[in-house]
Design an enzyme around this catalytic site. Sequence first.
Site, PDB file in Angstrom:
ATOM      1  CG  HIS A  30      -2.073   0.928   1.116  1.00 34.29           C
ATOM      2  ND1 HIS A  30      -1.959   2.291   1.300  1.00 34.29           N
ATOM      3  CD2 HIS A  30      -3.380   0.696   0.827  1.00 34.29           C
ATOM      4  CE1 HIS A  30      -3.156   2.849   1.133  1.00 34.29           C
ATOM      5  NE2 HIS A  30      -4.030   1.909   0.841  1.00 34.29           N
ATOM      6  CG  HIS A  31       1.765   5.073  -2.797  1.00 33.63           C
ATOM      7  ND1 HIS A  31       3.005   5.440  -2.300  1.00 33.63           N
ATOM      8  CD2 HIS A  31       1.756   5.499  -4.094  1.00 33.63           C
ATOM      9  CE1 HIS A  31       3.693   6.054  -3.242  1.00 33.63           C
ATOM     10  NE2 HIS A  31       2.968   6.109  -4.331  1.00 33.63           N
ATOM     11  CB  SER A  32      -0.549   4.643   3.429  1.00 34.66           C
ATOM     12  OG  SER A  32      -0.951   3.312   3.724  1.00 34.66           O
TER      13      SER A  32
END
Length: 489
Positions: free
Chosen positions: A163-165
Amino acid sequence: MSTSSPDRPAVDPAEANAQAWALAGAWGTGDRMTEVEALMWRSERHPRRSATISVLMMLDTAPDWDRLRAAHDWVTRLVPRTRKRVLEPAVPVGPPAWVTDPAFDLDYHLRRVSLPGPGGMAQVLAFAQAAAMTPFDRTRPLWEGTLIEGLPDGRAAYFLKLHHSLTDGPGGVRLVSLIQSRHREHTHDKPVAPPRPSEPRPDPRWLAVEEVTEQVLTLPSAAGRLLAAGARVLAHPESAAASALRFAGSLRRTTAPWSVPGSPLFRGRTGKAWRFGVLECPLADLRAAAEAAGGSLNDAFAAALLGGMRRYHERHGAELAEMSMTMPVSLHKSDDPMGGHEWAGATFAAPVGLADPEERIATLRGIGLTLRVEPALDGLSVVVPVLNRVPSAVRAAVGRLPTAADLSASTFPGAPGETYLAGAKVERAYPFGPLPGAAVMAAMVSQAGTCGLGLTIDGSVVSDPQVLVECVREGLKEVLALAPDVAGA
């Protein structure tokens, strides 16, 4: 006691431990999301506004499963955030928290599949694009790795999605480097992560209380800065107005060139059907081509993509002089900790209509140099804290706004030399980014002297993705022809 082979000197365990921790740095030690991480988490609307990044590694043989599992177990202990999930406060007045998942299950996050025959590249990409489009379980740590077996000649592949977070592209590359090794044989003296104290399970209600308390405590200093800024404006109103106008103009130039009409072929995209494509080229040739045209490696990469876009539009009877394009500008420094999101996005009018690849590279070089000195290059840092504190309905509405860019692209360096995954040589690496409302997302990473290009294509507007991939291949070929050695071959 460590052992060594004749061509592999002994490694001091203490030194190796220090190097590993220097690589991991401070990533994963914070207990709250940053503002950018929080925005990616809260504004995600899968798949159109997906925040999934991934990488596909092609291997010369199937890795040893026990070693592969042990490597992942080691990395998740070295980097705590890979064992943490996201916890939202009861009242979203601030960023969510990263909390250790008490039910962390490595066998959920690391999987293995076997493709039915013949198990070629088309089947691997079909599996990868389906896996990338599957949303994360938002109650678990935000990563999944899959060993793909059943390829011809005993080969295999490994697909990792994040996930990009959790991290950005460069951070993802560095995370992958921890799973890999520089040698095919097993490393017996890998550093061991020190034991960590157990963490109490936080209450979402207390997260909101903590955030409110922090904001109250910072009010005096914030008010002081506001008063000081107000005093400067009153003392020099003309200068303040001019600065505001310059910043507003810069923000317009770096975020949304609305004057660019956009591709007629890419209108009405939904992002609901991802299609993957891959390309590759020698890193030395692409760098030589860039230097021959007076540009950077990124300029040559972008020029190849635009050459492909021009050809694709011509095949469909459409002509474009410019195309809206987004490329992140890295703000990473050499001493930054692993992970993080040290980048700023810039959207610009790209010269897709220029047929001469050398002229395209020169034009892109000028655009890039101009963008780097724009005052509003990091304007996202001003907007993000506000968006994180508005109701989710408002963020969803913002997420539904049309995206200016038809094309998005990103590059980052990979491993300079050969690497191995649990005994299997990594022959190629292809990164894939999400479709942030764009029609095509192109990413490039180098692996042992070869550039791997991964294309994420919105199948809702590109019904012939293989034609688009072939057009980009031709655009890459014409750029590579600028290199002296390639041109003379």
